[in-house]
Every structure is written in C-alpha cells, then in structure tokens.
Write a protein that holds these residues in place. Structure first.
Motif, PDB file in Angstrom:
ATOM      1  N   PRO A  80       0.803  -1.233   0.000  1.00 17.11           N
ATOM      2  CA  PRO A  80       0.000   0.000   0.000  1.00 17.11           C
ATOM      3  C   PRO A  80       0.829   1.273   0.000  1.00 17.11           C
ATOM      4  O   PRO A  80       0.560   2.189  -0.774  1.00 17.11           O
ATOM      5  CB  PRO A  80      -0.838  -0.122   1.274  1.00 17.11           C
ATOM      6  N   VAL A  81       1.851   1.342   0.838  1.00 19.74           N
ATOM      7  CA  VAL A  81       2.644   2.562   0.881  1.00 19.74           C
ATOM      8  C   VAL A  81       3.490   2.682  -0.385  1.00 19.74           C
ATOM      9  O   VAL A  81       3.632   3.755  -0.963  1.00 19.74           O
ATOM     10  CB  VAL A  81       3.527   2.597   2.139  1.00 19.74           C
ATOM     11  N   VAL A 118       1.427   4.207  -3.162  1.00 20.00           N
ATOM     12  CA  VAL A 118       1.301   5.660  -3.051  1.00 20.00           C
ATOM     13  C   VAL A 118       2.579   6.339  -3.541  1.00 20.00           C
ATOM     14  O   VAL A 118       2.548   7.294  -4.319  1.00 20.00           O
ATOM     15  CB  VAL A 118       1.004   6.069  -1.594  1.00 20.00           C
ATOM     16  N   LEU A 119       3.704   5.803  -3.089  1.00 22.39           N
ATOM     17  CA  LEU A 119       4.969   6.428  -3.445  1.00 22.39           C
ATOM     18  C   LEU A 119       5.287   6.262  -4.917  1.00 22.39           C
ATOM     19  O   LEU A 119       5.863   7.153  -5.539  1.00 22.39           O
ATOM     20  CB  LEU A 119       6.091   5.837  -2.602  1.00 22.39           C
ATOM     21  N   LEU A 139       3.491   8.834  -6.680  1.00 25.18           N
ATOM     22  CA  LEU A 139       4.104  10.134  -6.413  1.00 25.18           C
ATOM     23  C   LEU A 139       5.412  10.306  -7.166  1.00 25.18           C
ATOM     24  O   LEU A 139       5.661  11.331  -7.786  1.00 25.18           O
ATOM     25  CB  LEU A 139       4.354  10.267  -4.905  1.00 25.18           C
ATOM     26  N   GLU A 140       6.260   9.298  -7.104  1.00 36.02           N
ATOM     27  CA  GLU A 140       7.611   9.472  -7.646  1.00 36.02           C
ATOM     28  C   GLU A 140       7.653   9.292  -9.155  1.00 36.02           C
ATOM     29  O   GLU A 140       8.362  10.017  -9.846  1.00 36.02           O
ATOM     30  CB  GLU A 140       8.573   8.467  -6.989  1.00 36.02           C
ATOM     31  N   LEU A 175      -2.248  12.884  -1.725  1.00 31.49           N
ATOM     32  CA  LEU A 175      -1.534  11.894  -0.915  1.00 31.49           C
ATOM     33  C   LEU A 175      -2.544  11.099  -0.110  1.00 31.49           C
ATOM     34  O   LEU A 175      -2.504   9.873  -0.026  1.00 31.49           O
ATOM     35  CB  LEU A 175      -0.578  12.622   0.021  1.00 31.49           C
ATOM     36  N   TRP A 176      -3.438  11.818   0.431  1.00 32.31           N
ATOM     37  CA  TRP A 176      -4.393  11.219   1.346  1.00 32.31           C
ATOM     38  C   TRP A 176      -5.427  10.419   0.571  1.00 32.31           C
ATOM     39  O   TRP A 176      -5.824   9.327   0.979  1.00 32.31           O
ATOM     40  CB  TRP A 176      -4.890  12.385   2.204  1.00 32.31           C
ATOM     41  N   PHE A 211      -3.707   7.227  -0.639  1.00 30.91           N
ATOM     42  CA  PHE A 211      -3.518   6.383   0.539  1.00 30.91           C
ATOM     43  C   PHE A 211      -4.815   5.662   0.879  1.00 30.91           C
ATOM     44  O   PHE A 211      -4.815   4.472   1.200  1.00 30.91           O
ATOM     45  CB  PHE A 211      -3.081   7.271   1.695  1.00 30.91           C
ATOM     46  N   THR A 227      -5.386   2.851  -1.684  1.00 28.51           N
ATOM     47  CA  THR A 227      -4.552   1.659  -1.511  1.00 28.51           C
ATOM     48  C   THR A 227      -4.939   0.923  -0.236  1.00 28.51           C
ATOM     49  O   THR A 227      -4.868  -0.309  -0.192  1.00 28.51           O
ATOM     50  CB  THR A 227      -3.054   1.996  -1.464  1.00 28.51           C
ATOM     51  N   THR A 265      13.692   5.595  -6.528  1.00 29.43           N
ATOM     52  CA  THR A 265      14.441   5.381  -5.297  1.00 29.43           C
ATOM     53  C   THR A 265      13.513   5.016  -4.138  1.00 29.43           C
ATOM     54  O   THR A 265      13.395   3.852  -3.767  1.00 29.43           O
ATOM     55  CB  THR A 265      15.241   6.632  -4.910  1.00 29.43           C
ATOM     56  N   VAL A 266      12.828   6.030  -3.616  1.00 35.70           N
ATOM     57  CA  VAL A 266      12.048   5.807  -2.409  1.00 35.70           C
ATOM     58  C   VAL A 266      10.951   4.777  -2.633  1.00 35.70           C
ATOM     59  O   VAL A 266      10.735   3.883  -1.817  1.00 35.70           O
ATOM     60  CB  VAL A 266      11.436   7.132  -1.912  1.00 35.70           C
ATOM     61  N   CYS A 290      12.279   1.339  -2.829  1.00 31.11           N
ATOM     62  CA  CYS A 290      12.737   0.942  -1.510  1.00 31.11           C
ATOM     63  C   CYS A 290      11.569   0.440  -0.679  1.00 31.11           C
ATOM     64  O   CYS A 290      11.639  -0.622  -0.040  1.00 31.11           O
ATOM     65  CB  CYS A 290      13.356   2.177  -0.882  1.00 31.11           C
ATOM     66  N   VAL A 291      10.481   1.180  -0.698  1.00 28.41           N
ATOM     67  CA  VAL A 291       9.317   0.786   0.103  1.00 28.41           C
ATOM     68  C   VAL A 291       8.646  -0.443  -0.488  1.00 28.41           C
ATOM     69  O   VAL A 291       8.211  -1.340   0.240  1.00 28.41           O
ATOM     70  CB  VAL A 291       8.332   1.962   0.217  1.00 28.41           C
ATOM     71  N   VAL A 323      12.782   6.080   5.522  1.00 31.31           N
ATOM     72  CA  VAL A 323      11.710   6.382   4.573  1.00 31.31           C
ATOM     73  C   VAL A 323      10.683   7.292   5.230  1.00 31.31           C
ATOM     74  O   VAL A 323      10.166   8.223   4.613  1.00 31.31           O
ATOM     75  CB  VAL A 323      11.061   5.088   4.064  1.00 31.31           C
ATOM     76  N   LEU A 371      13.235  14.463  -3.776  1.00 24.18           N
ATOM     77  CA  LEU A 371      12.945  13.151  -3.215  1.00 24.18           C
ATOM     78  C   LEU A 371      14.235  12.370  -3.088  1.00 24.18           C
ATOM     79  O   LEU A 371      14.532  11.757  -2.061  1.00 24.18           O
ATOM     80  CB  LEU A 371      11.990  12.420  -4.152  1.00 24.18           C
ATOM     81  N   PHE A 416      16.282  11.423   0.316  1.00 22.88           N
ATOM     82  CA  PHE A 416      16.500   9.991   0.499  1.00 22.88           C
ATOM     83  C   PHE A 416      17.975   9.724   0.749  1.00 22.88           C
ATOM     84  O   PHE A 416      18.337   8.926   1.622  1.00 22.88           O
ATOM     85  CB  PHE A 416      16.037   9.274  -0.764  1.00 22.88           C
ATOM     86  N   THR A 447      -0.783  11.164   7.303  1.00 21.97           N
ATOM     87  CA  THR A 447      -1.236   9.810   7.001  1.00 21.97           C
ATOM     88  C   THR A 447      -0.071   8.917   6.608  1.00 21.97           C
ATOM     89  O   THR A 447       0.405   8.113   7.399  1.00 21.97           O
ATOM     90  CB  THR A 447      -2.275   9.826   5.866  1.00 21.97           C
ATOM     91  N   VAL A 448       0.394   9.098   5.381  1.00 22.03           N
ATOM     92  CA  VAL A 448       1.382   8.164   4.853  1.00 22.03           C
ATOM     93  C   VAL A 448       2.658   8.202   5.684  1.00 22.03           C
ATOM     94  O   VAL A 448       3.227   7.162   6.008  1.00 22.03           O
ATOM     95  CB  VAL A 448       1.689   8.500   3.389  1.00 22.03           C
ATOM     96  N   VAL A 462       4.366   5.072   7.756  1.00 20.74           N
ATOM     97  CA  VAL A 462       5.702   4.521   7.513  1.00 20.74           C
ATOM     98  C   VAL A 462       6.570   4.663   8.754  1.00 20.74           C
ATOM     99  O   VAL A 462       7.331   3.761   9.090  1.00 20.74           O
ATOM    100  CB  VAL A 462       6.339   5.208   6.299  1.00 20.74           C
ATOM    101  N   LEU A 469       0.448  -3.205   9.244  1.00 19.06           N
ATOM    102  CA  LEU A 469       0.283  -2.038   8.378  1.00 19.06           C
ATOM    103  C   LEU A 469      -1.165  -1.772   7.959  1.00 19.06           C
ATOM    104  O   LEU A 469      -1.637  -0.637   8.100  1.00 19.06           O
ATOM    105  CB  LEU A 469       1.194  -2.185   7.154  1.00 19.06           C
ATOM    106  N   MET A 496      -3.055   1.711   8.820  1.00 17.09           N
ATOM    107  CA  MET A 496      -3.598   2.612   7.805  1.00 17.09           C
ATOM    108  C   MET A 496      -5.048   2.942   8.102  1.00 17.09           C
ATOM    109  O   MET A 496      -5.477   4.093   8.038  1.00 17.09           O
ATOM    110  CB  MET A 496      -3.531   1.957   6.423  1.00 17.09           C
ATOM    111  N   LEU A 507      -6.487   6.655   8.981  1.00 17.98           N
ATOM    112  CA  LEU A 507      -7.460   7.330   8.119  1.00 17.98           C
ATOM    113  C   LEU A 507      -8.687   7.748   8.917  1.00 17.98           C
ATOM    114  O   LEU A 507      -9.193   8.858   8.773  1.00 17.98           O
ATOM    115  CB  LEU A 507      -7.863   6.410   6.966  1.00 17.98           C
ATOM    116  N   LYS A 524      -7.808  10.657  11.315  1.00 13.37           N
ATOM    117  CA  LYS A 524      -7.622  11.929  10.607  1.00 13.37           C
ATOM    118  C   LYS A 524      -8.970  12.503  10.184  1.00 13.37           C
ATOM    119  O   LYS A 524      -9.227  13.698  10.340  1.00 13.37           O
ATOM    120  CB  LYS A 524      -6.735  11.726   9.378  1.00 13.37           C
TER     121      LYS A 524
END
Lengths: 686, 686
Positions: A172-173, A176-177, A180-181, A192-193, A196, A199, A439-440, A443-444, B173, B192, B196, B439-440, B444, B456, B460, B464, B467
């Motif tokens: 899930p994370v 999202v990333l 984003l990336e 983002l929210w 999130f 996912t 990258t990030v 990694c996640v 992260v 990013l 990182f 959130t995200v 993490v 996880l 999440m 959510l 928030k």
C-alpha cells in the motif's frame, strides 16, 4: 470514489491472480505428468501448444479490439497526468482486453508481469468511474457530475495507478509512493491522502480474498499472505566488510540496468517497424516469441544435471516435488533428485521469484543453472516486452535481477556473509533502480515485498548507487518509451540553453497567431476553424478609440458549441450575460467538438455575428515577450497550462496587445531546437 | 552536501541520545537507591533537584541566547519552506542551544521529546552548511557559493528536516515522507532523491554508533538496534470481528486528538501572555512545570499497589529490576513484586514507550496504573509544550496514545484478540493522526518504529479514521501553532470566496503602488526607500512618445547596493551593460541591505541619476487586473513568488502600464477579509 476505485481494483486484481495461478498450475501438472511418463515430445507439444493458444487469445484481443492495451500502459498514464491525452487509452474496451489479455499472456509463461497492466487497469477503472461509464451505457447519476472534470479525473487516475501497484505487490505505501515518484506530474497534499485511502481499500480487499482462499481452496492464490516474498526469517547482520560486495552489486546493477535500457530501446525500434506492417505482423511476432519462450522454458532444464536432495542441506521441505509449487521440482530427475532450473522455470513468474528469494538456501541453486536462467531471461525479457500483449516490466527485471544477485553471491562467496536470498533481493533492487531509476518507492515496495526492515539500509544504499550509475548513461526506461511513442512529455526541468532565448523569439519563428475580434462575423469564425488546427484563439477588442485590449482566450470547443447551437446575432453588438446563460449549460460546453465541415450554415447565417465575450476566458495566463523560455516552461508546467499568451513589452497605439500564443508543443526542447538549430551547438558547449 | 547534512545530523543525534540516556540512567539509579533505603524525602529532593537543575540549564540557555530555539521548530521550518523566513531561526546559537537545551530538557524527565528539536537541528545544520557557517567565522570556499542561493538552501533545509526525523525515529523512509507530507511546500522529484540520500547517510551513521556501543558500552544507547520499538515478535492475525474495536480506537483517537489540539491552543494562548512578561516569567514558568513534573513522576507510583512478579505470566525477563531499564521496576516494592507505574514513569520517554509497546504482556500493566499514567501525561503534555525549552510533540503524544491504546484493550478485553502491545501501537497512531493529521508518513514511521508489516493495514485504517474524525473539528496542531505565531503561511488551496474578487479590486483597496522611472533621480530613490517598507518596486519606462512600458521590478536590496556603491550618473542616460557588470558582482548584490539612513549622501550626489535598467528583473510574473484572486493565489504559490505585478486590462496612451503590486501579505485570506468585510458574510453562506 477513491474507495470504489480501490475496491474494484482489488477485486479484479485478485481474480486475475486467481485465474493465472490456476491456469498455470493445471498446465504445469499435465506437462510434468507427461515428462514423468518419459513422453518428452508430447510434453513439449502440450506445453508449447497451450502457451501458443493463450498467447493467441491475448494478442488477438489486443490487435483487434484495443491496440493501446498492449504494453504496460504506465508511460501513457504518466503522459496523461502530465497533460497529454492518448486517444482510446482509458476506455472500457482497453479495460476488458487488458484483464483478459493479461491473464492469457502471463499464464502462457512468457517473461512478462501483470504489474504494469494492473496499474493500467486501475487507471481505466478510475477513468470510467469518474465518467460514470463508457459511451452509450454511461450512467448519468447527478453526483457523478462532480467528478467529471479534468482535475478530479486526474486525481482519480492517480489513485487508480497507485491502487494498481498496491494490488500487484500488495504494497500500500509503495503504491502511493510509486504514483508520487514515477507517475504523477502535479501533486497536492490532498492527493496523498486520497491515494492512501484507495490503496488501504485495496489491501483490505486483498486480505479478504486471501482469508477466503486460505487452505489452498483457490489453488496457489493467497500463499504468502499479504507479503509476497517473505524473507524476514533471517536476521540480517552486516558490518563494514559487507559494504564492498554490496557496492559492487549496486554498481554492476546500474551498469546492467543502463545496458538493458539501451538494448531494449533498439529492440523496440525494430519492433515498431515490424508492428507497423499491420495486424498480422503483430500477431505473428507475438506467436513467434511465445514459441521461443516455450522452447526455452521446456528444453533448458534438460541441460543441467540433477541435484541430490541431500545437497540442499537443512531445508526440510519436501524434496523432490512433482506438484505445482515448491523449491525442489523433480521434473526429469530420478526420485531423490531435483532439477533446480526447473524449479525456477516451471512456475509462474511470481513463484519463481519466491523461490529465488528464499532464504537459507545458499547451496540450493547451482551456478550454471542460475547463469542459464539469467541468460534466458535477459533474452526473453528484451524480446517479449514490445509484442502486442499486455505486459509489465517489473517482474522480468526482478527475475533477472534476483538471478544476478544470486550469481554475484556465489561468485563473491568468500566475501559474502549475508544470506544468498537477501543477495537476490539486493540484485533485483539494483537492476530495477538501474533501469527504472526510482528510489524511495522501490525501496518501500521491496520492504513491503520482503518484510525485512533490517535490510532497508542496504537496500537504500544499493538503490542509490545503481541509480547514480545508471543516470550517467541514459534516461529511465519509461522516459525512453515515452520518447519512442512520441508523446509530448514536459520535463520537470528546463534545459539550460532555454535561458538564452525569449518567448518572443519563439513566437516570431511560428506563423502569426490567429486572433478573433470580440464580436466576429460567423464566416470568419468558420474560416478560422477550418483553416487552422489550433485549440485556442486570442480574442482582441478595441472598446474605444485609442484603447486596445487583449480580451482573452476562446477555445475551439466553445466556438463549435456556439456554431452548433447557431447562437448568431443579426447585428454587431455585445450581448448581456443572461442571454448566453439561458442558452448554454456548462455541461453542453464541455461536450466534444466535432468537425466544422459537418455544420451546414446558410449564407445568411454566415453573414451574421457572434459575440464571443461570454465564452472567452478573460484571464488567461500571460507572459511578457522578453521572458526567457526557461521561465515560461516552468510557469507552463507548474500551473498545468494548455495555452500561454505572449503580451508585448511596450504598450502603444500602433502595437497589437498580443504577440503570440504558446502551446505545449512550442515549448518542447526538441521542437525549439528544430526552429533554432544554433541553440543545439550552444547546447554542446555547455 | 546532502551527505554532509545527513552525516552531521546522525552524529549529533547519536551524541544527544547518548547524553540523555546516561544522565537519566545515573539520576534514576541514585534516586532508586535512596528509595530502596526508605529515604523517601531525600529521594524526592534529589530527583526534583536534579530535574530542576537540568531544566534551569535548558530554559536559561533558551531565554538568554536563543528564544527561537524553544519549542519544536517544525512550524517555523514549514513556514520557511513556504517562503516565510523567521529571523534568527537557523543560526549557530540556535543550533547549540537546541542541542544542549534538548539534552537538559529531556533528561530532566519532562514530558517532551527530542524528535522535534532534532528536526530543527537538522535544518540548522543544513542552513549553516549551505552558507559555509555563521557570520564572522564563515568559510569562504568557492564551491560553497553554489549552494548559497535560495533554492538550494531550501532544498538542503528539507534534507535537514528529513534527516532529523530519520535520526529521531531511525526511520529513513518515514523521514523522507514526513518532509514531503508535512514540511515542504514545493516538491521536485530531484528533492525526493536528495532527501533519500541524506536519510540513508543518517541510517549508516546510526548503525555505526550502535555497532560501536554494543554490549552496553555506552549505557542504554543502542538498545533495540535500528528498530526502536520492535513488536515484530507477535504474528498478527485479525479477522472481520476485530474491525469494530479497531474502528472505535480510531474514532476515539480522532476525538482525543482534536480535543488535545483545542486545549493546547488555549494553553498556548495563556502561556503567550505569561511569556510576554519577560525573561524571568519564562524561566519561572519552565521551572514550575519542572517541579510539577518531578512531583508527579515521583509520587504517583506510591499510589498503586505492588504487583507480584508471577502475575506477569510467561514473561521470563528478570523481575523485579532495580537498574536503569527493564519492564518490571521494583521501586518501593518488596522483593518479588514490581511497581508497574514506576516502570513507565521512571524511564526516559523512549524507554517508557518501549515498555508500553512491549508485546505478550497483556497482564503486566494494571488498568488503574495505565489510567493514572494517561491522566498525568495528558496534563503534563499540555502544560509542558509551551514552555521556553526545546520540546517536541511527537513523543508526548505517542506516550499518551499508547496508554490510551492499552486502556482501550483492557476495557474492550472481551472483544480484543490482538496483542495489547499492538493495541498500544494503534492507540499511539490514532492519537498522532488525530492531532497531527498526517497519514502516509505516520504510517511509515510507525512501520519503521515497530517492524511489523502485518500491522500495516490496520494502522492505515486507524490513521485514516482518526484523521477524518479530527479534521471535522479543527486544523492540525502545526497549523494552529503557525497561526498563533502569526506566520503568513500560504495555504495550498484558495478559499472559495476568493473567486468572487479580482486582483484589481484588491490593488485598489491598497495604497497606490510606488513606481520608479527606469532612469531615476537619486533623491527620489532615497525618498522612496525611506518612506516605504516595500521590498520590490515596479519600474516604468516611456521609450518614445506614445509608447509606455512596464520595464520590470527592482528589489530594495539592489537599490541599496547601488546607493552603497554610489554608482550615480551625472546626466539622465541609459548605461551600457558592461558598465554595471564591471562594478557589481552577483554576490555583492545578494548581500543584506542595511538601512537607508546609514548612507551619507551629499546634496550633489542626491541630484544625480541612477540607471535602474541593469538591476531590473525585466520579466516579473504579471497578471491581468481582472484575474480572480483565487487564480492569482494558485499562481503565486505554485511558482513560489514574492511579488506579482498587476497589469491593466486595457492598453492605451493615458493608461498606466501597471495597476499595482501584490505580495504574500496581500493574498492572505485574513488580510483580504480585513479589507473586504462583505466577503466574510459570503463565506458563511457558502
């Protein structure tokens, strides 16, 4: 809506998974039975035949119904979120072909993943949901209208893409990333929210399916639970001495990744030539690759000797296995022996990855088997990606990379004190980063795939090295594909030479901008629409003598709407606001513009007038003609513009209030260099 | 540079940690010895005295040398990255006070964390490095110049902030995501990768320190390795039935978080009044809170009965313990018994969290102990945050939340099938999300803190819910603090009523913009600089009769540089480019502007002319006067502007080419409503 996107993506992903696992399982079982009966030819024919059939279904669907469903679809999503809409990309036919084609292609054992297609499926779902469905069957619920605008559609497609990644990797994370990336161009914290949230929904759905399918009720699906490739069993202990081999893995991974990108680029160019020859050529190419794959997968395991089960050491798993899964496939070996290459090749790609990542198995795979595996998957990966079936890049690269990592561990055995399974993970990460340059998010994703937090620092280290090395050679694989597809993607950073040229010079090199008066003759409007392909026209006005005005920008679609409704005035006058508001609704104006030639306008009508002022965007974004192109590009991209008007530096009576109009195409580096070849030389000097 | 930032942040964070652990450990050991000797009063005096001393050091440093070092510093970093520079925020005094003060404040046992200060420390380091150091001791290496510009400084400070989070939670992260979600306003994909990289460096440094400190060589530091609160020991199994209690935890967490924000807001307002009374008042407030804290921490454990060690069940740890750490503190109990509240209160906050998160300990803590713990930490958390010492919000909220989670688990015991330690994690996550509304990144961070990937999905889910519930009541705690500090933060989204007002109207409500001619008399420039506080002035020109021109925008600092260098012309003429280039360097122009009054200009000099055209930014961002404020706000924020020029809709001879100039303050909702009170009514209708 984000919830619905997540829900549907989760359900569809689970069903696809289920179908692939079961088809592959049945196929493998029958094939192995034939082999055990020593009917090797029959086994091959059965294996190749089933694969060919599955490939045919996938390729035929793609070729006939939805050519855009071939490939991963991620570059097109990236382009869409950058502002480039590829036609027929996110519709219902694409969705269905992608689902069925993906099942066929992956089950046929070809070296491609379902990950990219799942991202595309998520995006298609998001798009269809935001519009309430496709064409004739469209739902016309009132509340859906709130989402039927460009921004919410863009946001939802981002959610869809992240749901797809989440469903593919159960990360899930990471999903999202990834959005984003890699995928998104514009990012808001609200997004983002939302991603999130979607996912999170996917994960809940996946959990539900896994719960239902427990105890093997649905074949292989659900094995491993939410974590696909669990390597948390080993405690990672590393010291300064481990840095050297790990660095080497990173550097080589970067080099391999860049090389892979380079060769894939050449292959894709060749394939483009073949695919351009028509549907039959596309189909033939796909089938040829399928036959090649089948031959490789079936024949190569015969080339390696059988390994006695005892050599596997402490691994207490049943050995050898004849069934669908397991690390120790018997295949053609006598009892008590296993064929390590068959364990890798005769499984779904996911299972192969799980086998190669498995920890505590330093002696399980022979070096020659791994080398063969690496070689065949390099070749197949390069040949498979460009064919006309839904195909993802992730898994082929992970497979290649994990083989590479294990090979590195075996070669460097004397310096390696970390488990070989973890080296496979590092190798996969290195190759991914070397090719995709993320990258990030990688990694996640790897963290969520393998559930080993202690590995995180080394993974980060390897990813950074591989990306740096790869960036020294060529752009990322997605950028290469975007470029090959000719999509006008706007890069985040302007080129340095763009500072040396002003937007005014750019406008001067183009044909003069076609402008309209605020009250214009119908015939002029029709003429302008017919003679130019532009989508926006500056509107000028001269409210009183001595005063000129750039009234704004009018869109082609709005002009077409006015012509279609024949909202003409007999005399040259300004209308009141209510007159237009009575006649036009915002949804009516948002409809697609047809062609001008379809309109049958009488000579009397052509002689009448249109008042453009209710339809003009009176505050378009403007830049002064002396502004550098670099600055204009930044403005264009950050504000997500489609048109940018250039206003003159000087204001005076004899000076037109508009210098020109710039669009995305005008601001692309390639096109500017076409008009100003001298800048290209400067570019080299820099 | 990102590497250096990461390196130094990692080293400093480790040293701070080391100092805190050892000071606290020694203090506790001595205090417990006194208690074991039944010298209760001596124990209390010793405990309170040491705490008071430590608080005094921290508060005195803060009050005397660097008042901006009080508090977490995160809101100011957020504002800086939004374009608001708080004076004296990121210098060397702040850095040193923050480091020493943080050690003092945390060691004194107060309910505050070192996490926020570490983020600030990272940002200070980044800022100092980008400038080569502070004031007189500044390094003047050539290559440092490349970083001494606003954009790179901004990027480095972002790297510093993420390094700080990474160092605090050992979450690489999570650090990147925190910077992305909470701190940064503008985000580029290059950033990013830089953040990182710096967090990766921090992790490597931390690993190195932990390696060196293994086997207790540095006291408690290094315990738990890279994962602070490891709860990976339990396998998480949850089913549909668990959703209900978990949802409840989320909803209540959101409510508590919002309530906490509300009460903290009131407390901070009260404290602002007290702190405004001068240095002594600040100091007295800090010391009072310290005494209160000492009393609470020391006396409350006497209120709960001792628990026999056997009740702890299967937990095979040594029980009771007298030393520094451990789950079962003996304190005032006889042998074979432990005081569960002392285990929580007599430890550093980090250890307390570790104890309360520890899994497999369902029966270890009594409900009444937990309730007392929760209550005292609620009160202390609210009272402590606003005092004049470096203080973070993270750990107090985590502590409160984890107590809340365990209480919820005990109360709902019959429905709870998940480990109570995990409930503590969920409670902490819920309260964090309810108060900070992330959130995200929280997800993490918690994943990296606890190393339990299977948790996880529920995390999440809880985040959510909390928030969403919290957002229904009030903004996030950081927004409240930003608002209290009066920092002109630009929100990402314009208010809806901003669509109803044009920038022209906004400009009309302000005093007329002060403009300069492109060749201007020195006396006029001096007069303008003296009479207005503006930082940018539109420059007009009239190159030939009948043609007017908005030449551009000149900055106050550049005007000051010209005046300082006395680059005056005897007659009214345009200069050549080389003339100015000979005299001014880009670094000279970037220097800080002093006051106009310091310049001693002779009457002859005042009568001369300045040619502004080499110093004018000829392509400032412009908007048409009819553009809506909402659109202008988006442009202003996305392009990170400081000034925006308004140009007229109509062009003509008698019309000035400039309507006005807008700055950040002009575009803030609060200020617009001040000038146009009618919009406020509209706002309510919407």
């Amino acid at each position: 809506m984000a919830f619905l996107v997540g829900l549907l993506t989760g359900v569809i992903a689970s069903l696809i998974n289920l179908a692939i696992e079961n088809i592959t399982g049945l196929k493998m079982l029958r094939m192995v039975t034939l082999v055990r009966e020593r009917r090797y030819w029959a086994g091959f024919l059965y294996f190749a035949g089933v694969n060919l059939g599955l490939t045919f279904v996938a390729a035929a669907l793609c070729v006939v119904f939805a050519p855009t469903a071939a490939g991963p679809g991620i570059p097109e999503i990236k382009a869409y979120l950058n502002g480039v809409d590829t036609p027929n990309m996110f519709g219902a036919p694409q969705l269905i072909v992608k689902i069925v084609g993906s099942i066929g292609a992956v089950s046929s054992g070809m070296d491609l993943g379902k990950e990219g297609p799942l991202v595309h499926i998520g995006a298609c779902l998001a798009n269809l949901l935001s519009q309430g469905g496709e064409g004739r069957w469209r739902l016309r619920w009132r509340w859906l209208r709130f989402f039927n605008n460009d921004r919410d559609r863009r946001d939802l497609i981002t959610c869809g893409a992240s749901s797809g990644v989440c469903a593919a990797f159960r990360a899930p994370v990471g999903g999202v990333l990834f959005a984003l990336e890699e995928v998104a161009t514009w990012w808001r914290s609200a997004l983002l929210w939302r991603t999130f949230f979607s996912t999170a929904t996917v994960v809940v759905v996946l959990r539900g399916f896994i719960e239902v399918c427990r105890n093997g009720r649905c074949g292989m699906f659900g094995e491993g639970g939410l974590i696909l490739f669990d390597v948390s069993g080993v405690t990672v202990r590393y010291h300064a001495g481990d840095l050297l081999p790990v660095t080497l893995v990173g550097v080589l991974g970067g080099l391999f990744g860049a090389l892979y990108n380079h060769v894939l680029h050449q292959v894709l160019r060749l394939y483009n030539l073949i695919n351009a020859r028509g549907r039959l050529a596309k189909l033939a190419l796909a089938l040829a690759v399928s036959v090649l794959t089948s031959a490789g997968l079936y024949l190569l395991p015969f080339a390696v000797p059988c390994t006695p089960c005892s050599a596997a050491g402490a691994a207490a798993a049943s050995c050898p296995t004849v069934g669908k899964s397991g690390n120790f496939k018997q295949f053609n070996c006598p009892d008590g022996f296993y064929n390590d290459l068959a364990s890798l090749l005769h499984a779904t790609n996911t299972d192969a990855t799980r086998n190669i990542f498995s920890t505590g198995t330093a002696g399980e795979f022979r070096l020659d088997s791994l080398l063969i595996f690496f070689a065949i998957y390099c070749v197949l990966g390069l040949l498979t990606f460009g064919i006309a079936v839904p195909s993802g890049l992730f898994l082929p690269i992970i497979l290649m990379g994990s083989a590479y990592g294990r090979i590195a561990a075996l070669v460097l055995a004397r310096f390696v004190r970390i488990d070989h399974g973890l080296y496979a993970v590092l190798g996969a990460a290195a190759l991914m980063s070397g090719s995709m340059r993320m990258t990030v998010s990688l990694c996640v994703i790897f963290l969520e795939l393998t559930n080993n937090l202690l590995l995180l620092p080394i993974t980060m280290f390897v990813l950074l090295i591989a990306k740096t090395v790869g960036d020294a050679f060529n752009p990322s694989i997605y950028e290469i594909i975007l470029d090959l597809k000719g999509l006008p993607f706007l890069e985040p950073k302007p080129e340095t030479w763009m500072k040396d040229i002003a937007v005014g010079e750019l406008a001067a090199a183009k044909p003069r901008a076609v402008t309209l008066q605020v009250v214009e003759r119908v015939s002029t409007v029709v003429e302008v629409l017919r003679s130019t392909p532009h989508n926006g026209f500056p509107v000028l006005d001269r409210p009183r003598p001595g005063v000129s005005e750039l009234h704004g920008l009018v869109l082609r679609s709005h002009l077409m709407a006015v012509l279609r409704k024949r909202w003409f005035l007999p005399e040259r006058r300004r209308t009141e606001e209510w007159e237009a508001r009575e006649k036009f609704s915002s949804t009516g104006l948002a409809e697609k513009a047809g062609s001008v030639d379809e309109l049958q306008l009488s000579p009397e009508e052509l002689d009448m007038y249109i008042d453009l002022h209710p339809f003009t965007n009176t505050t378009p974004y403007t830049v002064v003609e002396t502004m550098s192109v670099a600055k204009a590009v930044v403005l264009f991209r950050t504000c997500a513009l489609r048109h940018m008007l250039i206003i003159p530096k000087f204001q005076g009576l004899e000076i037109s209030p508009i210098v020109g109009i710039l669009t995305r195409q005008d601001l692309r580096a390639h096109n500017i260099l076409g008009a100003f070849p001298l800048l290209a030389n400067k570019r080299k000097v820099h």
